[in-house]
Design an enzyme around this catalytic site. Structure first.
Site, short mmCIF file in Angstrom:
data_model
loop_
_atom_site.label_atom_id
_atom_site.label_comp_id
_atom_site.label_asym_id
_atom_site.label_seq_id
_atom_site.Cartn_x
_atom_site.Cartn_y
_atom_site.Cartn_z
N ALA A 116 0.85 -1.19 0.00
CA ALA A 116 0.00 0.00 0.00
C ALA A 116 0.89 1.24 0.00
O ALA A 116 2.10 1.14 0.19
CB ALA A 116 -0.90 -0.02 1.23
N LYS A 117 0.32 2.37 -0.24
CA LYS A 117 1.05 3.64 -0.14
C LYS A 117 0.03 4.75 -0.03
O LYS A 117 -1.12 4.62 -0.47
CB LYS A 117 1.89 3.86 -1.40
CG LYS A 117 3.06 4.80 -1.21
CD LYS A 117 4.22 4.08 -0.55
CE LYS A 117 5.42 4.95 -0.36
NZ LYS A 117 6.56 4.15 0.14
#
Ligand code: NAD
Length: 427
Positions: A116-117
């Site tokens: 994720a980011k």
């Protein structure tokens, strides 16, 4: 006669050049390993992407609206994991590409996480501490439905730090009604952070330098090292290498670099930096530009500042035998091919700088168990995981003849493919 115009199907909104580069790398390895086309297609796009509007009361009383993102690329192996960055260039494509990179990194290291980011498009250097706090808290409440210790666990990235994580943890905890330390990693130790987290990425980079020298057959007792960037990654790696007997001949920061072919005294340099705020001007060293620094003769080059530092225009001037990627993506795609053909060993970012996410995993586990480890325990476990991943990547290089970057990616993608195949497709 009525002519029907063919319907043009628009691409996904994240398909910026940065994202397409990340996707092309997946396409290359998918073709090479004969990945099932249906699984390949599922890995080419993020699973979920949230765009939020973040209104903030500024110090002068006006309200400014910022744009924030949180992207989960894949969560087949566990909750999403990845940093949050504050930067004017943050956009959906960049965040999606970095989320994909996190999926590969966590799978390669064998961590029970997906990728994720997140980020907020802003100029953090123009925001007061109070404005940064209100921005972080409002952003957290906007993404609160998709984060959590079992869903997606943010961490610091560019222009975010321990304090940012403390605000996220506090905002989340207040909203759910009890303290939840494991919703973020990279927190201050006093509120549940892990010993050794701060130094973990640099420590992992230094470990990879050592392994790469063994792999390459460098027999010199004090191999020479050049480090670009003297921050959390480069500074810690340089110190670790100095302490282990390496000859650190050049280092740099955003202002420029210094060079001494006989080696630089890193502990004395660190004392000098805390006084002067930069590396330039340190005794017995010649000042060099960041561009010159990359082309200095050395055994190992560690680019640990920014992406795309080694590219088509300077790749023919590189004299290092080994490159260990401390930063994310410091070697561009053309340079990666060219330098590999020239016999230079490149340890890719998803392996070399994975020490940070590995100790983030330890922080999460310690938080969930309410049981904290000593720094020695953390470092010992980090070395175990880094060592295993290095062994697997170098073994894959030998088995397949792939460049190390592709060997690492192949290991990561095959683990994801296996998980996806076993879990099947819902419904
Ligand atoms: P940092 O801000 O602590 O340090 C960055 C260093 O690079 C500083 O010394 C800065 O002066 C220097 N720098 C900035 N611009 C430069 C330029 N144009 N030329 C040369 N030097 C320049 O950052 P960090 O945490 O050390 O991260 C460095 C890189 O590693 C980033 O690409 C980051 O995304 C990546 N990374 C960091 C971690 C982590 O845990 N910190 C983990 C994985 C990847």
């Amino acid at each position: 006669m009525v002519t029907v115009k063919p319907v043009e199907i628009p691409g996904m909104e994240c398909e910026t050049p940065h994202f397409l580069d990340a996707q092309r790398q997946l396409d290359e390895i998918a073709l090479e390993m004969g990945l099932d086309p249906e699984l390949h297609e599922r890995l080419r796009y993020p699973k979920r992407a949230l765009i939020v509007t973040v209104p903030v009361r500024m110090d002068n009383g006006t309200v400014r609206t910022f744009t924030g993102y949180r992207v989960q690329h894949d969560v087949s192996l566990g909750p999403g994991k990845g940093g949050i960055r504050f930067h004017p260039e943050v956009n959906l494509g960049e965040v999606s590409a970095l989320a994909m990179l996190m999926t590969w990194k966590c799978a390669l290291m064998g961590l029970p996480y997906g990728g994720a980011k997140g980020g907020i498009r802003c100029e953090p250097w123009n925001l007061s501490i109070g404005e940064q706090e209100r921005l972080t808290r409002r952003y957290t409440s906007e993404i609160i439905n998709i984060i959590g210790p079992d869903k997606d666990i943010p961490a610091p990235d560019m222009y975010t730090n321990e304090q940012t994580m403390a605000w996220i943890m506090d905002t989340y905890s207040i909203n759910v009604g009890h303290t939840v330390p494991s919703v973020v990693t990279g927190k201050p130790v006093s509120i549940g952070g892990s010993l050794g987290r701060q130094e973990a990425t640099g420590r992992g980079v230094a470990f990879c330098v050592h392994r790469a020298c063994l792999e390459f057959g460098i027999t010199d007792k004090s191999p020479s090292v050049v480090v670009q960037g003297f921050g959390n990654v480069g500074g810690v790696a340089a110190r670790q290498l100095f302490d282990s007997g390496y000859k650190v001949v050049a280092v740099s920061d955003v202002h420029g670099g210094i060079y001494n072919p006989d080696g630089i005294d890193i502990p004395r340099l660190q004392a000098y930096i805390s006084e002067m705020g930069r590396v330039e001007g340190f005794s017995n060293c010649k000042n060099v530009s960041n561009a010159e620094l990359l082309t200095l003769p050395c055994d190992v080059l560690v680019p640990a500042a920014l992406g795309n530092q080694i590219h088509e225009r300077n790749m023919t001037d590189i004299k290092a035998k080994i490159i260990v990627e401390g930063a994310n993506g410091p070697v561009g795609p053309e340079a990666d091919h060219y330098l590999h053909e020239k016999g230079i060993l490149i340890v890719p970012d998803i392996l070399a700088n994975a020490g940070g996410v590995t100790v983030s995993y330890f922080e999460w586990v310690q938080g969930l168990m309410h049981l904290f480890w000593s720094e020695d325990e953390v470092n010992k476990r980090l070395e175990e995981i880094m060592g295993r991943a290095c062994d697997q990547v170098f073994a894959m290089v030998k088995k397949t003849g792939l460049r190390p970057r592709m060997a690492a990616l192949r290991l990561a993608v095959s683990r994801l493919a296996e998980a996806k195949r076993l879990r099947g497709l819902y419904p």
